[in-house]
Design a protein around this motif. Structure first.
Motif, PDB file in Angstrom:
ATOM      1  N   THR A 138       0.822  -1.214   0.000  1.00 57.02           N
ATOM      2  CA  THR A 138       0.000   0.000   0.000  1.00 57.02           C
ATOM      3  C   THR A 138       0.850   1.255   0.000  1.00 57.02           C
ATOM      4  OG1 THR A 138      -0.142   0.309   2.410  1.00 57.02           O
ATOM      5  CG2 THR A 138      -1.703  -1.235   1.399  1.00 57.02           C
ATOM      6  N   VAL A 139       0.224   2.349  -0.422  1.00 59.54           N
ATOM      7  CA  VAL A 139       0.916   3.643  -0.421  1.00 59.54           C
ATOM      8  C   VAL A 139       1.218   4.082   1.005  1.00 59.54           C
ATOM      9  CG1 VAL A 139      -0.107   4.361  -2.609  1.00 59.54           C
ATOM     10  CG2 VAL A 139      -1.265   4.959  -0.463  1.00 59.54           C
ATOM     11  N   ILE A 140       0.389   3.659   1.954  1.00 57.82           N
ATOM     12  CA  ILE A 140       0.591   4.061   3.347  1.00 57.82           C
ATOM     13  C   ILE A 140       1.926   3.570   3.858  1.00 57.82           C
ATOM     14  CG2 ILE A 140      -0.240   3.760   5.709  1.00 57.82           C
ATOM     15  CD1 ILE A 140      -3.051   3.639   4.640  1.00 57.82           C
ATOM     16  N   GLU A 141       2.251   2.297   3.581  1.00 58.75           N
ATOM     17  CA  GLU A 141       3.510   1.739   4.089  1.00 58.75           C
ATOM     18  C   GLU A 141       4.711   2.470   3.505  1.00 58.75           C
ATOM     19  OE1 GLU A 141       1.768  -2.764   4.746  1.00 58.75           O
ATOM     20  OE2 GLU A 141       2.248  -1.982   2.761  1.00 58.75           O
ATOM     21  N   ILE A 142       4.638   2.819   2.228  1.00 58.31           N
ATOM     22  CA  ILE A 142       5.758   3.535   1.608  1.00 58.31           C
ATOM     23  C   ILE A 142       5.875   4.946   2.173  1.00 58.31           C
ATOM     24  CG2 ILE A 142       6.613   4.491  -0.568  1.00 58.31           C
ATOM     25  CD1 ILE A 142       5.536   1.984  -1.960  1.00 58.31           C
ATOM     26  N   ASP A 143       4.760   5.642   2.305  1.00 52.48           N
ATOM     27  CA  ASP A 143       4.806   7.005   2.837  1.00 52.48           C
ATOM     28  C   ASP A 143       5.287   7.026   4.279  1.00 52.48           C
ATOM     29  OD1 ASP A 143       4.067   8.257   0.517  1.00 52.48           O
ATOM     30  OD2 ASP A 143       1.951   8.440   1.035  1.00 52.48           O
ATOM     31  N   GLU A 144       4.764   6.117   5.091  1.00 48.23           N
ATOM     32  CA  GLU A 144       5.187   6.093   6.487  1.00 48.23           C
ATOM     33  C   GLU A 144       6.659   5.727   6.604  1.00 48.23           C
ATOM     34  OE1 GLU A 144       1.035   5.125   8.868  1.00 48.23           O
ATOM     35  OE2 GLU A 144       2.343   3.445   8.307  1.00 48.23           O
TER      36      GLU A 144
END
Length: 781
Positions: A367-373
């Motif tokens: 997910t984009v969340i894991e990359i952003d975080e």
């Protein structure tokens, strides 16, 4: 629920010892194993490392060292074994064979590898051990870096991953992301690519080291260390190792070529110029410059010679600096004229990073969340790559890429084809992220409270000039400072008084907290200096009375108050916390009354509150008078000492019964709310308005002043230091009264205010104030 009663760390190098230290921070007994003598050296290194890997030096007793050969069997008694040996597969295999031999049911085992395949690492183990094995990649230094990447192996049991994720979030305070078993996982993969793209763009546009770092720091929403200072801190040899690991393990030759070793870094490493650890890399310190002070010099990659740092300016940079917020600065810079080479450079750097991250979506993380975080927590970016796409406008950015002849990444094109134009959307305070053709709700945890989300849901009770009152639910309100740097000025004080009236009448209690970079850096020093330079003594007196009255109203409010400070909590920020019934410190709280650093003393109730704390200490210790605890607090305040963690606030004398430390930052607001409700359920007793505080008197003040005189004779302090230290001693001890005299809090408030006013008139104090505002550093005059 899986728990860790005892842990073992194998490998006492820089990372292994620091991981053991952070486990000790969380109260976990830890066995640190290495070859004979190395474990003890690792433990000794922890004691000398600055900033400290430990929240409190006493926590080192929770770590016991052992010999890798003689004591390995003791690891069988541990619930978690962390392997942190060198990044060589044959070395890890030798250790994991031994881990397999001591593995037992219920144990989880992990590797702290920064990029090796977990499947390859555990290939030497049996099936049961492989089911409990994973990567737990701590970022360095583990205490301060929030990111922890967890990477399961093919056979890792999902429940083991869930248990480890929960434990690391709740007990270790980590920001956990789930990564896939790919070279260098998430943060190092993207971060290294971004560094390499920066070096290529630097060469393309003919920029200097100074120019690159002027652009690639806060203007791009990245740390002040920017590109080359970061590389020097990481170590240039380490950087090449990370590049090689990706290059040798990806299947796409184009991607492999993108991770080729930069020639300038190769030349530096060949010379042994590895960065900070070798004394120089892209930057170095010269011996002295003119006045005897060392100076920072910058490398010229063309000549491999060092020279003076150059100030960098351009219309694009100046415009970006004036823009509001990190997203505004970035947009301003990227939208600057095509003829501005620094802006053109920035466009190349940002586009390369966000396109690469989009291309890797699904490969390195789901997910984009894991990359952003991962990028926010691991590289301290203000926004992750997909948040940056949204800030710049996904459709507009894709159009610019096409205009520039650059391919739009597949996931971006697919999203736009479905008429979706943002990776994230917020609706009524809830977050959704785009994933595989539709938006998914980002689950909210009941033990996490977001003030931003509550405001979006319309839960603002009032919005004052400098602070908001927000409904946390269950009849508990939160006062959120929101002035610049959360400094306390007239607007914040007015909001405090309004909150006291509102909460005292209609609510069960109040939380003092915010989500800013720091809780509060103190009072508005610029305002005070301007008034002092203009001789507006009556105005300063009114400002200080206003401050004192607001803090007193907070203390006397007929409802419980819980303060939840985080990070920098200085001067007036401390004075805002001390009236609370309970303080819940974030583990990373740097707490101190620092007014002496600008030639003043605490005057927002800080001296009065300190005198009350001294009385509490004396009563708890069964002492006949307050002289001893008062002297300790005098030393703390006179020397402007600041705690190095929430735990160390206790050592400085600011801790009260009921205060606590929270390692998990995300739970701070929820825990503070629950503390208010607990105090309310117990039947809250309204504080006594006319309390009496036992004064140390002239006897205690004399002892304090004798100590100050001795320091002056030894040449450790200046005459001006003696002047304000004497006034501090009088304010803390109650003035010219006999020891043991009960005095009112109003009496103590008058003493601190009068001393503060007189010091404001001192030219040397005003010089200190000006210097602090100009440089951020104290002046000794």
């Amino acid at each position: 629920m899986w728990n860790v009663r005892k842990a073992a760390v194998i490998g006492a190098g820089v990372m292994g010892a620091a991981i053991a230290a952070h486990l000790a921070n969380a109260g976990i007994p830890c066995l640190l194993l290495d070859l004979e003598g190395l474990a003890a050296k690792g433990l000794s290194r922890l004691k000398m490392t600055k900033p400290s890997p430990l929240y409190d030096p006493a926590f080192i007793t929770r770590i016991r060292t052992g010999d890798l050969e003689r004591d390995f069997a003791e690891a069988s008694d541990c619930d978690w074994i962390v392997e942190a040996v060198s990044e060589r597969l044959e070395v890890k295999h030798a250790v994991w064979k031994r881990i397999d031999a001591v593995w037992r049911e219920g144990m989880i085992v992990s590797s702290n590898t920064s990029g090796l395949s977990i499947n390859e690492i555990v290939s030497v183990c049996g099936e049961d051990c492989r089911k409990s094995a994973m990567v737990t990649h701590f970022f360095n230094p583990p205490r301060y870096m929030k990111l922890l990447e967890i990477v399961p192996a093919r056979e890792t049991a999902p429940e083991a991953v869930a248990q480890m994720s929960r434990f690391c979030k709740e007990r270790l305070g980590k920001g956990v992301v789930l990564a896939k078993d790919t070279p260098n996982f998430i943060a190092n993969r993207i971060g290294t690519f971004a560094m390499l793209a920066t070096l290529r763009a630097m060469e393309k546009h003919g920029l200097t080291v100074d120019e690159v770092d002027a652009v690639t720091g806060p203007l791009l929403g990245r740390p002040k260390s920017a590109t080359f200072r970061t590389l020097d801190l990481v170590g240039l040899d380490t950087f090449l190792h990370v590049c090689r690991n990706v290059r040798e393990n990806v299947s796409d030759p184009v991607e492999a070529a993108a991770f080729a070793d930069p020639p300038v870094v190769e030349r530096l490493v060949a010379k042994g110029w590895l960065g900070e650890k070798s004394g120089g890399g892209f930057y170095r310190k010269s011996g002295s410059a003119g006045g005897g002070k060392s100076a920072i010099e910058t490398l010229d990659p063309a000549t491999m010679a060092y020279g003076p740092r150059a100030k960098v300016a351009s219309p694009a940079i100046e415009a970006a600096k004036m823009a509001k917020g990190s997203a505004g600065k970035l947009r301003t810079l990227l939208e600057a004229s095509e003829s501005d080479r620094l802006a053109a450079f920035a466009r190349d750097v940002v586009e390369a990073a966000i396109c690469y991250a989009a291309d890797k979506l699904g490969e390195i993380a789901d997910t984009v969340i894991e990359i952003d975080e991962a990028m926010r927590w691991g590289f301290n970016w203000e926004e992750g790559p997909f948040e940056t796409w949204d800030s710049l406008g996904v459709a507009a950015t894709a159009a610019r890429l096409e205009e520039r002849g650059r391919a739009v990444p597949g996931p971006v094109a697919a999203m736009l084809a479905k008429n979706s134009e943002t990776f994230y959307i917020r609706k009524a305070g809830s977050m959704f992220h785009y994933s595989q053709g539709h938006y998914k709700f980002v689950e909210e945890r009941p033990d996490e409270i977001s003030l931003r989300a509550l405001k979006e849901k319309g839960r603002t009770v009032f919005a004052g000039d400098g602070a908001n009152l927000i409904d946390l639910g269950d009849d508990v309100a939160c006062l959120e400072f929101r002035s610049p740097n959360n400094a306390i000025g007239p607007g914040v004080l007015a909001a405090i008084r309004q909150a006291v009236r509102e909460v005292g009448l209609n609510w069960r209690g109040l939380v003092l907290a915010n989500e800013g970079r720091n809780f509060c850096v103190g009072a508005n020093l610029m305002l005070l200096l301007l008034e002092a330079e203009n001789g507006e003594w009556e105005e300063i007196d009114l400002i200080i009375r206003d401050f004192q009255d607001s803090m007193r109203a907070l203390r006397l409010m007929p409802r419980p108050v819980v303060a939840a400070p985080h990070r920098m909590t200085l001067g007036g920020g401390v004075e805002a916390c001390l009236p609370a019934d309970r303080i819940l410190f974030s583990a990373e709280t740097y707490f101190g009354l620092v007014e002496t650093g600008v030639g003043l003393i605490p005057a927002g109730g800080g001296c009065m509150a300190s005198a009350a704390l001294a009385q509490e200490r004396a009563e708890a210790a069964g002492l006949d008078d307050v002289a001893v605890p008062l002297a300790k607090l005098f030393e703390t305040i006179a020397m402007a000492k600041v705690s190095e963690s929430g735990y160390q606030a206790k050592a400085l004398g600011f801790w009260r019964a009921g205060d606590a430390v929270l390692i998990r930052e995300e739970s701070r607001l929820a825990e503070a709310k629950q503390a208010v409700l607990e105090l309310d359920r117990r039947g809250y007793a309204v504080p006594e308005a006319n309390r009496r505080i036992i004064a140390g008197g002239r006897e205690a003040a004399t002892v304090m002043k004798l100590g100050v005189s001795a320091m002056r004779r030894g040449g450790y302090i200046s005459d001006h230091d003696v002047r304000f230290a004497g006034k501090l001693a009088d304010a803390l001890s109650g003035g010219d009264v006999p020891a043991g005299t009960p005095v009112t809090d109003r009496h103590l408030l008058d003493l601190e205010r009068e001393a503060f006013l007189s010091l404001c008139g001192e030219p040397l104090t005003q010089a200190r104030m000006r210097h602090m505002l100009a440089t951020g550093k104290p002046l000794r005059n």
